[in-house]
Design a protein around this motif. Structure first.
Motif, PDB file in Angstrom:
ATOM      1  N   ASP A 148      19.845  15.659 -41.584  1.00 50.49           N
ATOM      2  CA  ASP A 148      19.761  14.685 -40.316  1.00 50.49           C
ATOM      3  C   ASP A 148      19.054  16.138 -39.546  1.00 50.49           C
ATOM      4  OD1 ASP A 148      20.530  14.447 -37.520  1.00 50.49           O
ATOM      5  OD2 ASP A 148      22.287  13.307 -37.754  1.00 50.49           O
ATOM      6  N   ASP A 149      18.008  16.596 -38.633  1.00 47.09           N
ATOM      7  CA  ASP A 149      17.680  16.952 -37.903  1.00 47.09           C
ATOM      8  C   ASP A 149      17.580  16.863 -36.814  1.00 47.09           C
ATOM      9  OD1 ASP A 149      16.011  14.816 -37.256  1.00 47.09           O
ATOM     10  OD2 ASP A 149      13.804  15.539 -38.286  1.00 47.09           O
ATOM     11  N   ARG A 150      18.019  16.059 -35.735  1.00 45.90           N
ATOM     12  CA  ARG A 150      19.175  16.024 -34.833  1.00 45.90           C
ATOM     13  C   ARG A 150      19.804  17.286 -34.546  1.00 45.90           C
ATOM     14  NH1 ARG A 150      21.772  10.736 -34.384  1.00 45.90           N
ATOM     15  NH2 ARG A 150      22.433  11.406 -36.395  1.00 45.90           N
ATOM     16  N   THR A 151      20.066  17.906 -33.516  1.00 47.64           N
ATOM     17  CA  THR A 151      20.893  19.024 -32.865  1.00 47.64           C
ATOM     18  C   THR A 151      22.430  18.099 -32.865  1.00 47.64           C
ATOM     19  OG1 THR A 151      21.621  18.737 -30.604  1.00 47.64           O
ATOM     20  CG2 THR A 151      19.580  20.264 -31.809  1.00 47.64           C
ATOM     21  N   GLN A 152      23.351  19.337 -33.667  1.00 51.80           N
ATOM     22  CA  GLN A 152      24.935  18.497 -33.176  1.00 51.80           C
ATOM     23  C   GLN A 152      25.255  17.832 -31.176  1.00 51.80           C
ATOM     24  OE1 GLN A 152      27.518  21.383 -33.367  1.00 51.80           O
ATOM     25  NE2 GLN A 152      29.009  19.879 -33.412  1.00 51.80           N
ATOM     26  N   ARG A 153      24.578  18.280 -30.593  1.00 52.63           N
ATOM     27  CA  ARG A 153      24.854  17.151 -28.901  1.00 52.63           C
ATOM     28  C   ARG A 153      24.032  16.114 -29.241  1.00 52.63           C
ATOM     29  NH1 ARG A 153      25.133  20.187 -24.503  1.00 52.63           N
ATOM     30  NH2 ARG A 153      26.533  21.354 -25.793  1.00 52.63           N
ATOM     31  N   HIS A 169      29.098  20.723 -43.917  1.00 56.54           N
ATOM     32  CA  HIS A 169      28.015  21.271 -42.659  1.00 56.54           C
ATOM     33  C   HIS A 169      27.936  22.750 -41.865  1.00 56.54           C
ATOM     34  CE1 HIS A 169      27.401  16.786 -43.779  1.00 56.54           C
ATOM     35  NE2 HIS A 169      28.813  16.562 -43.412  1.00 56.54           N
ATOM     36  N   THR A 170      26.284  22.239 -41.325  1.00 56.25           N
ATOM     37  CA  THR A 170      26.647  23.739 -39.882  1.00 56.25           C
ATOM     38  C   THR A 170      27.066  22.750 -39.050  1.00 56.25           C
ATOM     39  OG1 THR A 170      24.606  22.986 -38.908  1.00 56.25           O
ATOM     40  CG2 THR A 170      24.630  25.077 -41.627  1.00 56.25           C
ATOM     41  N   SER A 171      27.101  23.525 -37.742  1.00 58.97           N
ATOM     42  CA  SER A 171      27.982  23.111 -36.821  1.00 58.97           C
ATOM     43  C   SER A 171      26.761  23.114 -35.862  1.00 58.97           C
ATOM     44  CB  SER A 171      28.398  24.513 -35.639  1.00 58.97           C
ATOM     45  OG  SER A 171      27.903  25.579 -35.589  1.00 58.97           O
TER      46      SER A 171
END
Length: 145
Positions: free
Chosen positions: A10-15, A2-4
């Motif tokens: 999942d289209d949510r940001t990591q935050r 997975h990218t960071s």
């Protein structure tokens, strides 16, 4: 891999993902408590925890919330010197379904690897958390204070 910024599908940001997972495990109050603890020293530290610990590691499939806390409590007991984190993970463990006896058994499991001193410190931390939440591992005998 997975990218960071996003996990597969999942289209949510990591935050965003990290905050959602952190609040599901620890509750918004604990996230605020941890943020306040570092606000005047290293506010970005909490962002790193939210992004990586919760947005990446805790968001992975494969372990139930209780299993994650068992692993975390044993690791922190064995590590030693991580009272703030150990207290938080004992509280999270209770929140996600561990009872006090399971917390004690989890800490005891670290004994052969961590030794008596570290396990004793972890037991004292568990005792403190249980007292704060008015929880008991064993019923007190009648007439005991």
């Amino acid at each position: 891999m997975h990218t960071s910024e996003q996990q597969a599908g999942d289209d949510r940001t990591q935050r965003e993902r990290g905050l959602e997972v952190a609040e599901a495990f620890a509750g918004a109050d604990m996230v605020d408590h941890v943020r306040a603890a570092f606000a005047d020293t290293a506010p970005e530290f909490v962002d790193y925890m939210v992004d990586f610990v919760f947005g990446e590691v805790y968001a992975r499939p494969g372990l139930s919330p209780v299993e994650r806390q068992i692993a975390s409590i044993v690791a922190l007991t064995t590590l030693g010197g991580a009272d703030f984190a150990l207290k938080n993970h004992i509280e999270i463990g209770l929140r996600v379904g561990m009872d006090p006896a399971k917390v004690v058994a989890t800490i005891m499991q670290a004994l052969p690897h961590a030794g008596f001193a570290r396990v004793a410190e972890a037991m004292l931390m568990a005792r403190r958390v249980f007292a704060e939440q008015d929880l008991h591992v064993f019923d007190k005998p009648s007439g005991a204070s």
